[in-house]
Design an enzyme around this catalytic site. Structure first.
Site, PDB file in Angstrom:
ATOM      1  N   GLY A 210      13.887 -28.803  22.815  1.00 49.22           N
ATOM      2  CA  GLY A 210      12.997 -30.140  22.543  1.00 49.22           C
ATOM      3  C   GLY A 210      12.166 -30.424  23.727  1.00 49.22           C
ATOM      4  N   ASN A 211      11.437 -31.585  23.789  1.00 51.41           N
ATOM      5  CA  ASN A 211      10.898 -32.075  24.996  1.00 51.41           C
ATOM      6  C   ASN A 211      10.808 -33.564  24.977  1.00 51.41           C
ATOM      7  OD1 ASN A 211       8.390 -33.144  23.465  1.00 51.41           O
ATOM      8  ND2 ASN A 211       8.307 -31.031  22.838  1.00 51.41           N
ATOM      9  N   PHE A 212      10.499 -34.036  26.177  1.00 54.91           N
ATOM     10  CA  PHE A 212      10.422 -35.541  26.208  1.00 54.91           C
ATOM     11  C   PHE A 212       9.587 -36.496  25.688  1.00 54.91           C
ATOM     12  CE2 PHE A 212      12.246 -33.671  30.310  1.00 54.91           C
ATOM     13  CZ  PHE A 212      13.568 -33.974  30.002  1.00 54.91           C
ATOM     14  N   ALA A 277       3.772 -33.165  20.727  1.00 50.53           N
ATOM     15  CA  ALA A 277       4.086 -32.293  21.627  1.00 50.53           C
ATOM     16  C   ALA A 277       5.139 -31.297  20.697  1.00 50.53           C
ATOM     17  CB  ALA A 277       4.854 -32.979  22.761  1.00 50.53           C
TER      18      ALA A 277
END
Ligand code: C5P
Length: 403
Positions: A210-212, A277
């Site tokens: 995943g990402n932030f 994102a």
């Protein structure tokens, strides 16, 4: 004709010294052509008399749930439905706390909870009360409910201390309401599609790539588009951000789910904003069982490229659609953003840099530059994400008018 002409406004007055300014506010609202019903809290009446307010508004002031001597019931539900807008000025720390937490112990807060119209809140209090984490949290909650906060200004306060907490001047409150009504139908009849948040790509039932991203920027854009009259579908990856009211929320987990959801909506949308994102890669074969902590697991995850949602749908865009993408860059920002404008077939690209303090993921603020297919480049200062969202929506509206 003034944007307030004929509008039904509830003016809520709470118990702060700035209540004296509400008389001027009431006068200006009436002058602008609005019909105003004053609702005042019991403490508000300690600061300003209902006689003055009813004389200026031409309506009896409402304060209690019923009139003691006649037993006449004042329906907060009817009042809430009557109003085109509610403005609470001044809003004390106590009333803001009650509004944020649904403590409906007086007629004003009960009306607030019943109101379906836009609500404008003009806080007024001493600087330390204003800065207290409790007040900050409650104001944040009100913003998350979609309420408009008319920020207090800095200056000398009733305590003679100097700081932030002065209720905004009545002229500026009226200007905020006029601006709202003058622009709230800008996108009426149009459909908007917004992607937001991260995507999670499963490795096994407990792990993911995943990402932030928190989704804050995309949610603020969805909210801003809705406020300008658009019918909004928000396709969101996993996030804890409260969804804006009045938008059609579709929750997804992975990039391929996000693409499927967008494919269903894209054809009939007039505006698409690709804020998500999206993870660039996904595990080729997610395991159905939890992968054990064994040496063989190291380097065993094969990745495949995820679909590029913006580029895929950009290829089948139709006349009249406005497509907006984001470019989150660490270097060569402008060059990369311009390339994305072409490669993803966008009309506008919103550039932000992770190198900028206060910009990017997991902050409440952002600093953006918008580059347009028309060749314009607009640089904006660091702002709250809700204001950034309004800037982006203003540029979308400008682009649609001038393309
Ligand atoms: O190529 P890059 O990821 O930097 O492009 C960012 C823009 O493209 C954003 O608007 C993002 O939402 C969109 N995007 C997408 N699908 C992807 C990757 C990015 O829609 N797989």
């Amino acid at each position: 004709m003034n944007a307030l002409t004929g509008k039904h406004i509830i003016l809520g007055i709470t118990g702060g010294i700035a209540a004296y300014k509400s008389v001027v506010l009431l006068r200006l609202l009436i002058k602008a052509g609005a019909e105003v019903q004053v609702v005042i809290t019991p403490n508000g009446k300690q600061f300003i008399t209902p006689v003055t307010l009813s004389a200026l508004s031409g309506k009896p002031v409402v304060s209690e749930f019923f009139t003691a001597n006649t037993g006449e019931w004042h329906s907060h539900v009817d009042l809430g439905l009557w109003a085109d807008a509610m403005v609470i000025a001044p809003a004390t720390a106590s009333s803001i706390g009650k509004m944020a937490n649904g403590i409906a112990d007086n007629m004003l807060i009960t009306t607030y909870l019943s109101a379906k119209c836009p609500v404008f809140v003009a806080p007024a209090m001493d600087l330390d009360m204003m800065a207290h984490p409790s007040t900050c949290r409650n104001i944040k909650l009100l913003k998350s409910y979609g309420n408009h906060i008319i920020e207090p200004s800095e200056g000398e306060l009733a305590s003679h201390l100097v700081g932030k907490g002065r209720m905004e001047e009545p002229e500026n409150i009226v200007a905020a309401l006029e601006h709202y009504f003058a622009t709230c139908d800008d996108l009426k009849g149009l459909k908007a599609l917004v992607t937001a948040g991260p995507t999670y790509e499963r490795i096994d039932p407990v792990r993911f790539i995943g990402n932030f991203s928190t989704g804050k920027m995309g949610y603020a854009i969805a909210e801003s588009l809705r406020r300008r009259g658009a019918e909004v579908t928000l396709v969101s990856g996993p996030t804890v951000v409260a969804p804006p009211q009045g938008v059609n929320l579709i929750k997804v987990e992975s990039a391929s789910q996000m693409l499927s959801a967008c494919e269903k909506e894209f054809d009939c949308c007039d505006i698409a904003v690709w804020t998500a994102a999206v993870a660039d890669y996904a595990p080729a074969c997610p395991s159905e069982r939890k992968i054990k902590r064994e040496k063989e697991a190291v380097n065993s995850i094969q990745l495949v490229m995820n679909p590029d949602i913006a580029a895929t749908l950009g290829k089948c865009r139709k006349d009249g659609q406005t497509l907006v993408g984001f470019a989150l860059e660490t270097d060569n920002g402008e060059e990369n953003a311009r390339r994305k404008l072409e490669s993803k077939n966008l009309d506008l690209v919103v550039l932000n840099s992770l190198a900028d303090p206060g910009a990017g993921f997991a902050t409440d603020t952002n600093r953006i530059t918008i580059i347009s297919r028309l060749g314009d480049m607009m640089v904006f200062p660091l702002k709250d994400k809700s204001e950034v969202a309004d800037d982006i929506v203003n540029e979308i509206i400008y682009f649609r008018k001038n393309k």
